[in-house]
Motif scaffolding. Structure first.
Motif, PDB file in Angstrom:
ATOM      1  N   LEU A 116       0.831  -1.199   0.000  1.00  0.00           N
ATOM      2  CA  LEU A 116       0.000   0.000   0.000  1.00  0.00           C
ATOM      3  C   LEU A 116       0.871   1.258   0.000  1.00  0.00           C
ATOM      4  O   LEU A 116       0.618   2.195  -0.762  1.00  0.00           O
ATOM      5  N   VAL A 117       1.885   1.265   0.831  1.00  0.00           N
ATOM      6  CA  VAL A 117       2.813   2.407   0.858  1.00  0.00           C
ATOM      7  C   VAL A 117       3.462   2.581  -0.514  1.00  0.00           C
ATOM      8  O   VAL A 117       3.554   3.701  -1.039  1.00  0.00           O
ATOM      9  N   TYR A 118       3.893   1.490  -1.111  1.00  0.00           N
ATOM     10  CA  TYR A 118       4.492   1.548  -2.452  1.00  0.00           C
ATOM     11  C   TYR A 118       3.497   2.116  -3.468  1.00  0.00           C
ATOM     12  O   TYR A 118       3.845   2.965  -4.292  1.00  0.00           O
ATOM     13  N   GLY A 119       2.263   1.633  -3.417  1.00  0.00           N
ATOM     14  CA  GLY A 119       1.246   2.131  -4.331  1.00  0.00           C
ATOM     15  C   GLY A 119       0.981   3.613  -4.152  1.00  0.00           C
ATOM     16  O   GLY A 119       0.825   4.349  -5.128  1.00  0.00           O
ATOM     17  N   LEU A 120       0.947   4.056  -2.893  1.00  0.00           N
ATOM     18  CA  LEU A 120       0.759   5.482  -2.635  1.00  0.00           C
ATOM     19  C   LEU A 120       1.935   6.288  -3.170  1.00  0.00           C
ATOM     20  O   LEU A 120       1.753   7.367  -3.747  1.00  0.00           O
ATOM     21  N   TYR A 121       3.121   5.772  -2.992  1.00  0.00           N
ATOM     22  CA  TYR A 121       4.333   6.459  -3.465  1.00  0.00           C
ATOM     23  C   TYR A 121       4.358   6.585  -4.989  1.00  0.00           C
ATOM     24  O   TYR A 121       4.717   7.620  -5.537  1.00  0.00           O
ATOM     25  N   THR A 122       3.962   5.501  -5.669  1.00  0.00           N
ATOM     26  CA  THR A 122       4.011   5.511  -7.129  1.00  0.00           C
ATOM     27  C   THR A 122       2.732   6.048  -7.762  1.00  0.00           C
ATOM     28  O   THR A 122       2.698   6.309  -8.962  1.00  0.00           O
ATOM     29  N   GLY A 123       1.673   6.178  -6.977  1.00  0.00           N
ATOM     30  CA  GLY A 123       0.402   6.646  -7.512  1.00  0.00           C
ATOM     31  C   GLY A 123      -0.320   5.608  -8.347  1.00  0.00           C
ATOM     32  O   GLY A 123      -1.173   5.959  -9.159  1.00  0.00           O
ATOM     33  N   ASP A 124      -0.019   4.336  -8.138  1.00  0.00           N
ATOM     34  CA  ASP A 124      -0.614   3.245  -8.918  1.00  0.00           C
ATOM     35  C   ASP A 124      -1.946   2.837  -8.289  1.00  0.00           C
ATOM     36  O   ASP A 124      -1.989   2.156  -7.274  1.00  0.00           O
TER      37      ASP A 124
END
Length: 86
Positions: free
Chosen positions: A49-57
């Motif tokens: 989730l953190v990764y998705g938030l960071y990448t905007g995916d």
């Protein structure tokens, strides 16, 4: 087009937790679930989730947000079974 593939994949893998979550809420039975596995899984989903938030995916954000909620419910029931019901 590939974003739609991502949303479909995210929907299927995320919704696969729904029947198990409902069953555990109804039966309160988590004896056959590994506490260690679920702790690692919930932590991994949180990082996704953190990764998705960071990448905007968006497919990653939505799927992991919902999966985090569902798997956390299961983890709470498991923790209660292991630590509070003995």
């Amino acid at each position: 087009m590939m974003e739609y593939v991502g949303f479909i994949a995210a929907s299927l893998t995320t919704l696969s937790f729904l029947p198990q979550t409902i069953k555990i809420i109804k039966t309160r039975d988590t004896k056959s679930i590994s506490l260690g596995m679920y702790m690692m899984f919930v932590l991994g989903v949180a990082f996704w989730l953190v990764y998705g938030l960071y990448t905007g995916d968006m497919p990653i954000i939505l799927a992991n947000f919902i999966t985090l909620i569902l798997s956390s419910v299961i983890l709470v029931f498991k923790i209660k079974e292991v630590f509070l019901e003995k």
